[in-house]
Design a protein around this motif. Sequence first.
Motif, mmCIF file in Angstrom:
data_model
loop_
_atom_site.group_PDB
_atom_site.id
_atom_site.type_symbol
_atom_site.label_atom_id
_atom_site.label_comp_id
_atom_site.label_asym_id
_atom_site.label_seq_id
_atom_site.Cartn_x
_atom_site.Cartn_y
_atom_site.Cartn_z
ATOM 1 N N PRO A 236 -5.484 -33.091 7.070
ATOM 2 C CA PRO A 236 -6.609 -33.276 6.041
ATOM 3 C C PRO A 236 -6.805 -31.871 5.289
ATOM 4 O O PRO A 236 -7.312 -31.797 4.281
ATOM 5 C CB PRO A 236 -7.641 -33.300 6.960
ATOM 6 N N ASN A 237 -6.262 -30.684 5.786
ATOM 7 C CA ASN A 237 -6.483 -29.445 4.913
ATOM 8 C C ASN A 237 -5.215 -29.287 3.999
ATOM 9 O O ASN A 237 -5.212 -28.307 3.122
ATOM 10 C CB ASN A 237 -6.399 -28.308 5.920
ATOM 11 N N GLY A 238 -4.415 -30.465 3.821
ATOM 12 C CA GLY A 238 -3.452 -30.184 2.819
ATOM 13 C C GLY A 238 -1.991 -29.569 3.370
ATOM 14 O O GLY A 238 -1.031 -29.661 2.604
ATOM 15 N N ASP A 239 -1.959 -29.141 4.683
ATOM 16 C CA ASP A 239 -0.614 -28.773 5.380
ATOM 17 C C ASP A 239 0.104 -29.804 5.402
ATOM 18 O O ASP A 239 -0.440 -31.111 5.817
ATOM 19 C CB ASP A 239 -1.147 -27.846 6.686
ATOM 20 N N LEU A 240 1.400 -29.427 5.333
ATOM 21 C CA LEU A 240 2.531 -30.768 5.758
ATOM 22 C C LEU A 240 2.952 -30.302 7.209
ATOM 23 O O LEU A 240 3.126 -29.561 7.578
ATOM 24 C CB LEU A 240 3.662 -30.736 4.814
ATOM 25 N N VAL A 241 3.516 -31.588 7.788
ATOM 26 C CA VAL A 241 3.831 -31.658 9.203
ATOM 27 C C VAL A 241 5.141 -32.413 9.070
ATOM 28 O O VAL A 241 5.191 -33.407 8.542
ATOM 29 C CB VAL A 241 3.126 -32.076 10.137
ATOM 30 N N THR A 242 6.365 -32.014 9.510
ATOM 31 C CA THR A 242 7.630 -32.659 9.486
ATOM 32 C C THR A 242 8.179 -32.897 10.892
ATOM 33 O O THR A 242 7.817 -31.890 11.608
ATOM 34 C CB THR A 242 8.647 -31.683 8.512
ATOM 35 N N THR A 243 8.932 -33.821 11.141
ATOM 36 C CA THR A 243 9.590 -33.760 12.433
ATOM 37 C C THR A 243 10.980 -34.178 11.994
ATOM 38 O O THR A 243 11.255 -35.013 11.154
ATOM 39 C CB THR A 243 9.073 -35.115 13.415
ATOM 40 N N SER A 244 11.850 -33.991 12.835
ATOM 41 C CA SER A 244 13.368 -34.279 12.629
ATOM 42 C C SER A 244 14.212 -34.081 13.513
ATOM 43 O O SER A 244 13.754 -34.078 14.880
ATOM 44 C CB SER A 244 13.859 -32.822 11.541
#
Length: 296
Positions: A236-244
């Motif tokens: 919601p705050n615009g940060d990105l989350v990735t999983t790999s």
Amino acid sequence: SKDNSIAIWYSTYDGTRRDRFNFYILYDLTPLKESIAVSSNGLKYKYGVFFYDKKTFALLDSPVLTNYDNYPNAVLDMSNGNYAYATNREILIMNASNDVETSVYGIVYSLAELKTGELVVGANLNLKVLDTKGNLTTIYGHNGIIDLLSVLPNGFLASAASDKTVRVWNATNSELKKTFFMANKTTHMFVSKSGDLVAAGGNQVHIIDSNDLVLKNTLTLNVAVATLLSDIIELPNGDLVTTSSDKKIKLWSKSANFELKETINAEYHITKLVTIPSKNYLVGGSISGSIYFWSL
């Protein structure tokens, strides 16, 4: 999950399961405006899409998109109330009365609706634009299957294909505005809350300015080992989350030009991410069959 089932869990998040639905073959879940579309191959039906109420998860009587011979690739609820259903051979457009108009385009992998109401189809190597009067326009340019489509805030269309390019079009007049050449095939693409285009695949995430059509930033998931992106979401705050595939979940800070903010070392490979904003939770589904919760 891979066992061809859907589990519904209570919002107490204490591990109590409310219900479970089993399918012969389960392909995908697609959240729509008022329902959830489940693409599957059931014992009673051939290929099809089943629609469930978002709140109760009760099976809806309408719309009906079942008993078809072709594998489902995408489903889209359009602004005019129609549903578009793409298969490996054709696209079906169904209205509120369940009347279906069939148009054969070849293999269809992706669907999008332009702000002006036209339906865009990623069919094989070409884009096809079906306007509100039924006129069809074909746009050429890609050299690979078009897997992903995103409509930008300015009305332009972004398409990602197996030729490792992301192309931006003015789809109303078939004009190619910009081509971005990527090191990897783009497997995830969406428009962020700030209006940027996020295109990710392989070991990299690209942030593209939707207005100026310039590459603003490239995030590298892991420089030490070969890593493949499994999922990417925006908080919601615009940060990105990735999983790999290296079992790492990474948080990228929007306020710091998407510098790496935090790394979570997961016990198992996390293949899918979602957020629960009301609880400030990050939720990950793993290859072990377990669901993990982290506080943000």
